[in-house]
Enzyme design. Sequence first.
Site, PDB file in Angstrom:
ATOM      1  N   LEU A 149       0.814  -1.217   0.000  1.00 28.29           N
ATOM      2  CA  LEU A 149       0.000   0.000   0.000  1.00 28.29           C
ATOM      3  C   LEU A 149       0.844   1.262   0.000  1.00 28.29           C
ATOM      4  O   LEU A 149       0.405   2.304  -0.477  1.00 28.29           O
ATOM      5  CB  LEU A 149      -0.915   0.014   1.236  1.00 28.29           C
ATOM      6  CG  LEU A 149      -1.953  -1.107   1.320  1.00 28.29           C
ATOM      7  CD1 LEU A 149      -2.688  -1.047   2.639  1.00 28.29           C
ATOM      8  CD2 LEU A 149      -2.925  -1.004   0.156  1.00 28.29           C
ATOM      9  N   GLN A 151       5.011   3.076   1.419  1.00 28.13           N
ATOM     10  CA  GLN A 151       6.329   2.938   2.045  1.00 28.13           C
ATOM     11  C   GLN A 151       6.602   4.181   2.875  1.00 28.13           C
ATOM     12  O   GLN A 151       6.435   5.298   2.400  1.00 28.13           O
ATOM     13  CB  GLN A 151       7.427   2.770   0.970  1.00 28.13           C
ATOM     14  CG  GLN A 151       8.834   2.729   1.505  1.00 28.13           C
ATOM     15  CD  GLN A 151       9.193   1.385   2.109  1.00 28.13           C
ATOM     16  OE1 GLN A 151       8.728   0.351   1.635  1.00 28.13           O
ATOM     17  NE2 GLN A 151       9.984   1.394   3.158  1.00 28.13           N
ATOM     18  N   GLY A 153       9.019   5.838   6.537  1.00 22.71           N
ATOM     19  CA  GLY A 153      10.308   5.758   7.196  1.00 22.71           C
ATOM     20  C   GLY A 153      10.439   4.519   8.067  1.00 22.71           C
ATOM     21  O   GLY A 153      11.533   4.001   8.262  1.00 22.71           O
ATOM     22  N   GLY A 155       9.000   1.602   7.337  1.00 25.05           N
ATOM     23  CA  GLY A 155       8.971   0.414   6.498  1.00 25.05           C
ATOM     24  C   GLY A 155       7.707   0.379   5.659  1.00 25.05           C
ATOM     25  O   GLY A 155       6.912   1.328   5.647  1.00 25.05           O
ATOM     26  N   VAL A 157       3.885  -0.886   4.127  1.00 20.20           N
ATOM     27  CA  VAL A 157       2.563  -1.291   4.602  1.00 20.20           C
ATOM     28  C   VAL A 157       1.920  -2.146   3.515  1.00 20.20           C
ATOM     29  O   VAL A 157       1.930  -1.765   2.336  1.00 20.20           O
ATOM     30  CB  VAL A 157       1.673  -0.069   4.912  1.00 20.20           C
ATOM     31  CG1 VAL A 157       0.286  -0.531   5.335  1.00 20.20           C
ATOM     32  CG2 VAL A 157       2.295   0.781   5.991  1.00 20.20           C
ATOM     33  N   LYS A 171       1.511  -3.225   8.952  1.00 22.01           N
ATOM     34  CA  LYS A 171       2.632  -2.290   9.058  1.00 22.01           C
ATOM     35  C   LYS A 171       3.861  -3.101   9.457  1.00 22.01           C
ATOM     36  O   LYS A 171       3.973  -3.606  10.570  1.00 22.01           O
ATOM     37  CB  LYS A 171       2.327  -1.223  10.111  1.00 22.01           C
ATOM     38  CG  LYS A 171       3.463  -0.238  10.357  1.00 22.01           C
ATOM     39  CD  LYS A 171       3.048   0.761  11.428  1.00 22.01           C
ATOM     40  CE  LYS A 171       4.198   1.703  11.774  1.00 22.01           C
ATOM     41  NZ  LYS A 171       3.810   2.659  12.833  1.00 22.01           N
ATOM     42  N   ASP A 268       2.825  13.512  16.341  1.00 18.16           N
ATOM     43  CA  ASP A 268       3.136  13.384  14.908  1.00 18.16           C
ATOM     44  C   ASP A 268       1.859  13.441  14.075  1.00 18.16           C
ATOM     45  O   ASP A 268       1.686  12.676  13.130  1.00 18.16           O
ATOM     46  CB  ASP A 268       3.894  12.081  14.638  1.00 18.16           C
ATOM     47  CG  ASP A 268       4.617  12.108  13.291  1.00 18.16           C
ATOM     48  OD1 ASP A 268       4.893  13.216  12.777  1.00 18.16           O
ATOM     49  OD2 ASP A 268       4.909  11.024  12.748  1.00 18.16           O
TER      50      ASP A 268
END
Length: 461
Positions: A149, A151, A153, A155, A157, A171, A268
């Site tokens: 689905l 990419q 930081g 890794g 998904v 994830k 975040d």
Amino acid sequence: MDLNECKRVCLRNCSCSAYSHFDIRDGGKGCILWFGDLIDIREYDENGQDLYVRLASSEIEKYNTNYVKGKLRMILIVVLSTTLFLICLCIGLIAFNMKKKKLATQETVQRDIDRASSRKQEEEDFELPFIDLDAIAEATDGFSDGNKLGQGGFGPVYKGTLAGGQEVAVKRLSRTSRQGIEEFKNEIKLIAKLQHRNLVKILGYCVEEDERMLIYEYQPNKSLDFFIFDKERRRELDWPKRVEIIKGIARGLMYLHQDSRLRIIHRDLKASNVLLDSDMNSKISDFGLARTLGGDEIEANTTKVVGTYGYMSPEYQIDGYFSLKSDVFSFGVLVLEIVSGRRNRGFCNEEHKLNLLGHAWKHYTEDKAYVLIDEAFKESCTDISEVLRVIHIGLLCVQQDPKDRPNMSLVVLMLSSEMLLLDPKQPGFFNERNLLFSDTLSINLEIPSNNLETMSVIEPR
């Protein structure tokens, strides 16, 4: 005669019983023969000369037979001894390997018991079910590129379908990811205890071998940034959908800050961390950087600033102080991005060198806030005053001083009512900057964000 001639003479005479050199000291030749009994051989033997005795052929055959038998006996003894040694060695090796295999089996069983016990303890701590790696690999077709689905930081998904037919998003933490196991466990512990319609739901986790994975409910419409920053897809989000997305994010943050069992600061919040379900309902995701506060705490500080440049509040980015008002600032940035369809980071305008916050503030003070409205949803906007009110609320959330920013419960109330709004003050980071050198002011930190944007901090040089 020499010795050979002496031998021939003796063999031609049946009475000859032995022969030898005649001891001629001066180097001459000679031969001495014996006939009958050998009674005077000592005087020749004293000089160390060889004496050749004639034997019957039967005696020679007997001698040769005994010699061969002795040799065979010796060979047989050596072969049997070697064979016996090898058999004992093989038995010893087999016994050693069996013992070693038994110990290895016991260790494997104990390791499996310990792993199962640890897994059970983790499930109790995390309040989440453990999902086997094999089941996840099967669900994602071996983590194929076709099921990928996105990419970030942390890794990639992947989309997957579990055995029961449920669609999930996996994830998968990259082995080279800088997000550590603590951040991974932190995300599990936090999100597992959260239940809200505007927060993404986690279904399970996997910590096996070198793999660390989280399994979420699948959101078919991906993330918010997939739509609002794309020239074509942004048209799919009309104003009613956008305002509902904003209200959903606000409700999710209010739950984190006030109504959940833990008081949580997300740290975040950004467009890529807001997922959209099939009905375009917003769901806040990615709690890897989230932190909890005690019941009486309203702020904390850190020596390691993590997050995404463009969404971090001034007090957090510069001094390391974060609070509930840090998330409010990020929410205000996100509101202005949703209304304008423009990113705060990297925003540029021909009239000035301000960022998106400065651009919004400038036009607000000039009574031209409508300039911010994204052309993609203008036709669906029947009440421009509602858009201007949302811009006003966004500017209240990004004020420089955190004390001036409203809390999320007040933000939810302002969005859902016609209550009177205070005039906003100047936003944080309201200054013109040199876009040519703006990238040199940011550096990547230890833990990357979950999309292609870096987490950055301003440092002097």
